[in-house]
Design an enzyme around this catalytic site. Structure first.
Site, short mmCIF file in Angstrom:
data_model
loop_
_atom_site.label_atom_id
_atom_site.label_comp_id
_atom_site.label_asym_id
_atom_site.label_seq_id
_atom_site.Cartn_x
_atom_site.Cartn_y
_atom_site.Cartn_z
N SER A 1 0.83 -1.21 0.00
CA SER A 1 0.00 0.00 0.00
C SER A 1 0.87 1.26 0.00
CB SER A 1 -0.92 0.01 1.22
OG SER A 1 -1.85 -1.06 1.13
N1 SAH Z 1 -0.76 -4.55 3.71
C1 SAH Z 1 0.25 -5.18 2.90
C2 SAH Z 1 -0.27 -5.81 1.61
C3 SAH Z 1 -1.37 -5.10 0.89
S1 SAH Z 1 -1.89 -5.96 -0.58
C4 SAH Z 1 1.34 -4.22 2.57
O1 SAH Z 1 1.09 -3.01 2.53
O2 SAH Z 1 2.44 -4.68 2.31
C5 SAH Z 1 -3.14 -7.05 0.07
C6 SAH Z 1 -2.60 -8.34 0.58
O3 SAH Z 1 -3.71 -9.11 0.97
C7 SAH Z 1 -1.83 -9.15 -0.45
O4 SAH Z 1 -0.60 -9.52 0.07
C8 SAH Z 1 -2.75 -10.36 -0.69
O5 SAH Z 1 -2.01 -11.54 -1.01
C9 SAH Z 1 -3.46 -10.45 0.62
N2 SAH Z 1 -4.76 -11.15 0.60
C10 SAH Z 1 -5.78 -11.02 -0.30
N3 SAH Z 1 -6.81 -11.84 0.03
C11 SAH Z 1 -6.44 -12.49 1.18
C12 SAH Z 1 -7.08 -13.46 2.01
N4 SAH Z 1 -8.30 -13.94 1.74
N5 SAH Z 1 -6.41 -13.88 3.11
C13 SAH Z 1 -5.16 -13.43 3.39
N6 SAH Z 1 -4.50 -12.52 2.63
C14 SAH Z 1 -5.14 -12.03 1.54
#
Ligand code: SAH
Length: 263
Positions: free
Chosen positions: A99
């Protein structure tokens, strides 16, 4: 889309003709910050972590000094594979992004009162581990920050990132725990939580996350499909729920692993 984990007002200069401006004329206390940051799109970027954090603070994206300390203590370059100090999301593989810094700052600020020393925090969709590390610093050794992420390679990468940032002690003391799993179910074994952050947009609020909130706890979650709202959900001491929208945002979806990465 890779343009995700971003506040909509930040991309208005790019999409001004496509989005109704009236959608952003909010009556909440947020409107002044929205207008301010709209005119200052991208200007929080810097060449180093300290500059980035002070630009975010000067733009009033966050106001808590505890958020400042956490963001100064977690250097984004160890988590973000490209342009770490640019105020925009960056691609991290597996069709997702880290993000934008302004989103991390805004979410931490909304949760700051719940991320006190000794508190329990859950970061759903922990990705790079950046925000989970910030949460772990805010809750301290007497607290616990739990990250849950469904891409196993990202879980491994986040652990490497935390070590590269000199924070192996957070893992060894178990004040930071990274778990592979479907975040829509929460992580009941470490709950209930004072603070829950969701870093991906859910079509609807997963009930498990509300169930795993402590009375007095707060959930920050982007909800929606194309148009998303960053919601703040408070569980009152009597168990009832208050909900409000913080701002319009664009995040990658909270979804099935197979949907995200393909079969
Ligand atoms: N907050 C993190 C990643 C943001 S992107 C950062 O800033 O680094 C959103 C993340 O959610 C991704 O890594 C994706 O793989 C994860 N994600 C999406 N659906 C998910 C689910 N059902 N359970 C766990 N993680 C999930």
């Amino acid at each position: 889309s890779r343009s995700t984990g971003i506040k909509i007002s930040k991309i208005i200069p790019l999409f001004i003709s496509a989005i109704s401006w009236s959608a952003f004329q909010r009556t909440s206390s947020y409107s002044s910050r929205l207008k301010l940051s709209t005119s200052m799109a991208w200007s929080c970027s810097s060449s180093n972590n300290k500059g980035l954090v002070s630009n975010l603070e000067n733009a009033r994206i966050f106001q808590s000094s505890r958020v400042r300390e956490a963001m100064l203590g977690v250097d984004r370059k160890h988590y973000c594979p490209s342009n770490p100090y640019q105020d925009s999301p960056q691609y991290i593989g597996y069709n997702v992004t880290i993000s934008a810094p302004h989103m991390h700052a805004m979410c931490l600020d909304a949760l700051a009162d719940r991320l006190k020393p000794g508190a329990r925090a859950l970061d759903v969709g922990s990705g790079t581990g950046y925000l989970t590390a910030c949460m772990a610093i805010m809750v301290g050794f007497s607290g616990k920050a739990v990250g849950v992420e469904h891409v196993p390679q990202l879980v491994e990468q986040s652990i490497s990132n935390i070590k590269a940032d000199g924070k192996e002690y957070l893992l060894s003391s178990e004040s930071l725990v990274m778990i592979e799993g479907d975040g829509r179910k929460g992580i009941a074994q470490h709950g209930p939580y004072d603070a829950i952050h969701v870093g991906a947009a859910a079509p609807t609020i997963p009930q498990a996350l509300i169930d795993q909130l402590k009375p007095g706890g707060r959930l920050i979650i982007p909800v929606g499909n194309i148009m998303q709202e960053l919601l703040q959900i408070d569980k009152n001491p009597d168990g009832t729920i208050n909900q409000k929208s913080i701002t319009s945002v664009r995040y990658v979806p909270l979804t099935d692993l197979s949907q995200q990465v393909g079969k």
